[in-house]
Design a protein around this motif. Sequence first.
Motif, PDB file in Angstrom:
ATOM      1  N   THR A  93       0.829  -1.207   0.000  1.00 28.92           N
ATOM      2  CA  THR A  93       0.000   0.000   0.000  1.00 28.92           C
ATOM      3  C   THR A  93       0.861   1.255   0.000  1.00 28.92           C
ATOM      4  O   THR A  93       0.556   2.244  -0.664  1.00 28.92           O
ATOM      5  N   ASP A  94       1.964   1.209   0.733  1.00 25.94           N
ATOM      6  CA  ASP A  94       2.839   2.388   0.849  1.00 25.94           C
ATOM      7  C   ASP A  94       4.033   2.338  -0.108  1.00 25.94           C
ATOM      8  O   ASP A  94       4.900   3.199  -0.058  1.00 25.94           O
ATOM      9  N   ALA A  95       4.078   1.326  -0.962  1.00 26.47           N
ATOM     10  CA  ALA A  95       5.240   1.184  -1.844  1.00 26.47           C
ATOM     11  C   ALA A  95       5.223   2.229  -2.957  1.00 26.47           C
ATOM     12  O   ALA A  95       4.168   2.604  -3.462  1.00 26.47           O
ATOM     13  N   GLU A  96       6.417   2.675  -3.319  1.00 26.72           N
ATOM     14  CA  GLU A  96       6.599   3.538  -4.493  1.00 26.72           C
ATOM     15  C   GLU A  96       7.088   2.642  -5.629  1.00 26.72           C
ATOM     16  O   GLU A  96       8.060   1.908  -5.464  1.00 26.72           O
ATOM     17  N   LEU A  97       6.392   2.653  -6.764  1.00 28.44           N
ATOM     18  CA  LEU A  97       6.691   1.743  -7.864  1.00 28.44           C
ATOM     19  C   LEU A  97       7.084   2.519  -9.118  1.00 28.44           C
ATOM     20  O   LEU A  97       6.545   3.592  -9.362  1.00 28.44           O
ATOM     21  N   TRP A  98       8.004   1.943  -9.896  1.00 27.98           N
ATOM     22  CA  TRP A  98       8.372   2.573 -11.164  1.00 27.98           C
ATOM     23  C   TRP A  98       8.967   1.510 -12.087  1.00 27.98           C
ATOM     24  O   TRP A  98       9.471   0.484 -11.633  1.00 27.98           O
ATOM     25  N   PRO A  99       8.929   1.735 -13.423  1.00 23.93           N
ATOM     26  CA  PRO A  99       9.541   0.801 -14.363  1.00 23.93           C
ATOM     27  C   PRO A  99      10.975   1.218 -14.698  1.00 23.93           C
ATOM     28  O   PRO A  99      11.307   2.396 -14.721  1.00 23.93           O
ATOM     29  N   VAL A 100      11.815   0.216 -14.947  1.00 23.02           N
ATOM     30  CA  VAL A 100      13.138   0.449 -15.550  1.00 23.02           C
ATOM     31  C   VAL A 100      13.176  -0.390 -16.830  1.00 23.02           C
ATOM     32  O   VAL A 100      12.342  -1.271 -17.018  1.00 23.02           O
ATOM     33  N   TYR A 101      14.116  -0.101 -17.709  1.00 23.89           N
ATOM     34  CA  TYR A 101      14.098  -0.732 -19.028  1.00 23.89           C
ATOM     35  C   TYR A 101      15.478  -1.284 -19.368  1.00 23.89           C
ATOM     36  O   TYR A 101      16.486  -0.591 -19.226  1.00 23.89           O
ATOM     37  N   GLN A 102      15.502  -2.544 -19.832  1.00 20.57           N
ATOM     38  CA  GLN A 102      16.751  -3.185 -20.224  1.00 20.57           C
ATOM     39  C   GLN A 102      16.784  -3.306 -21.745  1.00 20.57           C
ATOM     40  O   GLN A 102      15.800  -3.745 -22.353  1.00 20.57           O
ATOM     41  N   PRO A 103      17.890  -2.942 -22.378  1.00 20.16           N
ATOM     42  CA  PRO A 103      17.941  -2.940 -23.843  1.00 20.16           C
ATOM     43  C   PRO A 103      17.984  -4.341 -24.448  1.00 20.16           C
ATOM     44  O   PRO A 103      18.532  -5.274 -23.865  1.00 20.16           O
ATOM     45  N   ILE A 104      17.410  -4.460 -25.634  1.00 19.91           N
ATOM     46  CA  ILE A 104      17.463  -5.678 -26.438  1.00 19.91           C
ATOM     47  C   ILE A 104      18.099  -5.299 -27.773  1.00 19.91           C
ATOM     48  O   ILE A 104      17.615  -4.387 -28.459  1.00 19.91           O
ATOM     49  N   MET A 105      19.197  -5.974 -28.125  1.00 22.10           N
ATOM     50  CA  MET A 105      20.007  -5.586 -29.274  1.00 22.10           C
ATOM     51  C   MET A 105      19.986  -6.677 -30.350  1.00 22.10           C
ATOM     52  O   MET A 105      19.813  -7.859 -30.046  1.00 22.10           O
ATOM     53  N   SER A 106      20.189  -6.268 -31.584  1.00 22.92           N
ATOM     54  CA  SER A 106      20.362  -7.228 -32.675  1.00 22.92           C
ATOM     55  C   SER A 106      21.747  -7.850 -32.573  1.00 22.92           C
ATOM     56  O   SER A 106      22.748  -7.141 -32.439  1.00 22.92           O
ATOM     57  N   LEU A 107      21.823  -9.189 -32.619  1.00 24.49           N
ATOM     58  CA  LEU A 107      23.117  -9.867 -32.587  1.00 24.49           C
ATOM     59  C   LEU A 107      23.797  -9.834 -33.952  1.00 24.49           C
ATOM     60  O   LEU A 107      24.955 -10.228 -34.080  1.00 24.49           O
ATOM     61  N   THR A 108      23.073  -9.359 -34.963  1.00 23.65           N
ATOM     62  CA  THR A 108      23.643  -9.255 -36.308  1.00 23.65           C
ATOM     63  C   THR A 108      24.241  -7.875 -36.547  1.00 23.65           C
ATOM     64  O   THR A 108      25.401  -7.736 -36.954  1.00 23.65           O
ATOM     65  N   THR A 109      23.446  -6.833 -36.266  1.00 26.70           N
ATOM     66  CA  THR A 109      23.890  -5.463 -36.560  1.00 26.70           C
ATOM     67  C   THR A 109      24.399  -4.720 -35.338  1.00 26.70           C
ATOM     68  O   THR A 109      25.086  -3.708 -35.476  1.00 26.70           O
ATOM     69  N   GLY A 110      24.033  -5.192 -34.136  1.00 21.68           N
ATOM     70  CA  GLY A 110      24.403  -4.482 -32.919  1.00 21.68           C
ATOM     71  C   GLY A 110      23.487  -3.327 -32.597  1.00 21.68           C
ATOM     72  O   GLY A 110      23.678  -2.623 -31.599  1.00 21.68           O
ATOM     73  N   GLY A 111      22.444  -3.098 -33.419  1.00 21.07           N
ATOM     74  CA  GLY A 111      21.531  -1.993 -33.173  1.00 21.07           C
ATOM     75  C   GLY A 111      20.508  -2.306 -32.100  1.00 21.07           C
ATOM     76  O   GLY A 111      20.179  -3.461 -31.833  1.00 21.07           O
ATOM     77  N   MET A 112      20.003  -1.243 -31.450  1.00 26.84           N
ATOM     78  CA  MET A 112      18.976  -1.383 -30.431  1.00 26.84           C
ATOM     79  C   MET A 112      17.622  -1.613 -31.115  1.00 26.84           C
ATOM     80  O   MET A 112      17.200  -0.837 -31.964  1.00 26.84           O
ATOM     81  N   VAL A 113      16.937  -2.689 -30.730  1.00 31.99           N
ATOM     82  CA  VAL A 113      15.653  -2.998 -31.375  1.00 31.99           C
ATOM     83  C   VAL A 113      14.493  -3.040 -30.387  1.00 31.99           C
ATOM     84  O   VAL A 113      13.337  -3.071 -30.793  1.00 31.99           O
ATOM     85  N   GLY A 114      14.787  -3.057 -29.098  1.00 34.66           N
ATOM     86  CA  GLY A 114      13.697  -3.121 -28.129  1.00 34.66           C
ATOM     87  C   GLY A 114      14.171  -2.888 -26.708  1.00 34.66           C
ATOM     88  O   GLY A 114      15.373  -2.733 -26.448  1.00 34.66           O
TER      89      GLY A 114
END
Length: 310
Positions: A93-114
Amino acid sequence: VLPSISRIAGAMGLRIGTAPGLLDIVDDEGGRRIDRLFQRLARELTAAETEAVRVTTDPPSDGVALATRLLTAPTLATELARRGVTVEMALLTDAELWPVYQPIMSLTTGGMVGHEALLRGRVDGREVGGGDLFFLAERAGWLRRLDRVAREAAIRGAAGWLGSADLYVNSDPAAVHRPSVCLASTERAVHDSGIDPRQLVFEVVASHAVIDHEHLLSVLEHHRSLGWRVALDDVGVGWSSLALVSVVRPDVVKLSKTLVSRLHEPGAQAIARALAELTHLQGGVVVAEGIESERVADQARAVGADLGQG
């Protein structure tokens, strides 16, 4: 014990009167703060202390009637149990909640996809992870509520910066009884965020998926009817995982950290390669979790993983 209760109630702005052995607490706002007081007491008093105090709510003003009521009043422990107030519920009831985000990368290009959204919270002054939060929620009977809060916080939190990347959101099918009802507010959150529904990937942990296949498939079918994709998370327990992937036909299969950490072993390689081949055959994508080095990324790529997360 009464001075401790008086201190807690006073800090919450409740009106307090005292007499020998008696504490009179008045809520001028209709009882909402009394409810929160019970939640605080569940957290801050020991079990023995809650057994040492009797409590009555809405007491009569007549002295004789009040004395009779107090003699037969339940203990605070009984009143907390009657109201369904637990330590876990009080903490949440008294908790403070928030999201954090972990990157998902292409293993082919190295680009961030999600990005995968992960829930974090501050409970009783300490920062805790999603596993602890959901443990508390399950003990308190709040699993459905916390699952919904986590889903919608993840979506709202990513709305301003996600761009064209995918957003992976965790969800427990046990928290969704009737998809059209339970997911209605999540559907609104997606609409209000402006995120394209096709960018949403809802993750179901493989161990949760095996409990009730029929219910799981109905939940995932509803997800897909809204344009959302589905992922099977934490996959990696041999041939049972192959059967599960075959039945669920997820858009994304996420190889577990445990399996990925063993990709230097021939047995783990064989399992991962079989999962990747089946996933690709069904038109899906494979994400390897727990990628923390180039060496592990190379091993994941070698068994057929398309994406890496870490």
